[in-house]
Scaffold this motif. Structure first.
Motif, short mmCIF file in Angstrom:
data_model
loop_
_atom_site.label_atom_id
_atom_site.label_comp_id
_atom_site.label_asym_id
_atom_site.label_seq_id
_atom_site.Cartn_x
_atom_site.Cartn_y
_atom_site.Cartn_z
N ALA A 1 0.84 -1.20 0.00
CA ALA A 1 0.00 0.00 0.00
C ALA A 1 0.87 1.26 0.00
O ALA A 1 0.48 2.30 -0.54
N ALA A 2 2.06 1.16 0.59
CA ALA A 2 2.99 2.30 0.65
C ALA A 2 3.73 2.49 -0.68
O ALA A 2 4.47 3.46 -0.84
N GLY A 3 3.54 1.57 -1.62
CA GLY A 3 4.19 1.71 -2.93
C GLY A 3 5.51 0.98 -3.03
O GLY A 3 6.17 1.04 -4.07
N ARG B 1 -0.70 -5.69 -3.89
CA ARG B 1 -0.98 -6.15 -5.25
C ARG B 1 0.14 -7.06 -5.69
O ARG B 1 1.31 -6.69 -5.64
N GLY B 2 -0.19 -8.25 -6.14
CA GLY B 2 0.83 -9.22 -6.53
C GLY B 2 0.90 -9.45 -8.02
O GLY B 2 -0.08 -9.29 -8.74
N THR C 1 2.82 -3.60 -15.22
CA THR C 1 2.01 -4.38 -14.30
C THR C 1 1.41 -3.53 -13.19
O THR C 1 0.23 -3.67 -12.87
N PHE C 2 2.23 -2.70 -12.57
CA PHE C 2 1.75 -1.90 -11.43
C PHE C 2 1.35 -0.48 -11.82
O PHE C 2 0.99 0.33 -10.97
N SER C 3 1.41 -0.14 -13.10
CA SER C 3 1.02 1.18 -13.62
C SER C 3 1.67 2.34 -12.85
O SER C 3 1.00 3.29 -12.45
N CYS C 4 2.96 2.21 -12.61
CA CYS C 4 3.70 3.29 -11.94
C CYS C 4 5.17 3.22 -12.34
O CYS C 4 5.63 2.23 -12.87
#
Length: 90
Positions: free
Chosen positions: A31-33, A46-47, A69-72
């Motif tokens: 959640a903290a990125g 998120r896995g 995958t993680f859009s970041c």
């Protein structure tokens, strides 16, 4: 006759091959990125799954697959850390 227990399957983000979850490595974004390799498979967040082999780990970095995958944005240090953790776990 007892029902067959369903084996959870996951798709590798590098080679797109589907394999049993137990045979794969999990990469998690908390959640903290924070993005890291989840060797226990139980960390919250998120896995994404990747094959437990060097070729897929190399492709992960080369094609910057965690960005998609993680859009970041994922720093190079994260990829290096995942490669390092993978080589230590072998």
């Amino acid at each position: 006759m007892p029902a067959q227990k369903k084996i959870p399957m996951r798709t590798c983000i590098a080679c797109r091959e589907e394999k049993p979850k137990k045979e794969m490595l999990r990469i998690v974004r908390s959640a903290a990125g924070e993005i890291r390799l989840d060797l226990s498979g139980k960390l919250p967040g998120r896995g994404a799954y990747i094959c437990n082999n060097a070729a897929c780990i190399a492709r992960l970095k080369k094609q910057k697959l965690l960005h998609k995958t993680f859009s970041c944005e994922v720093p190079e240090a994260v990829y290096a850390g995942i490669e390092e953790e993978f080589s230590r776990a072998q």
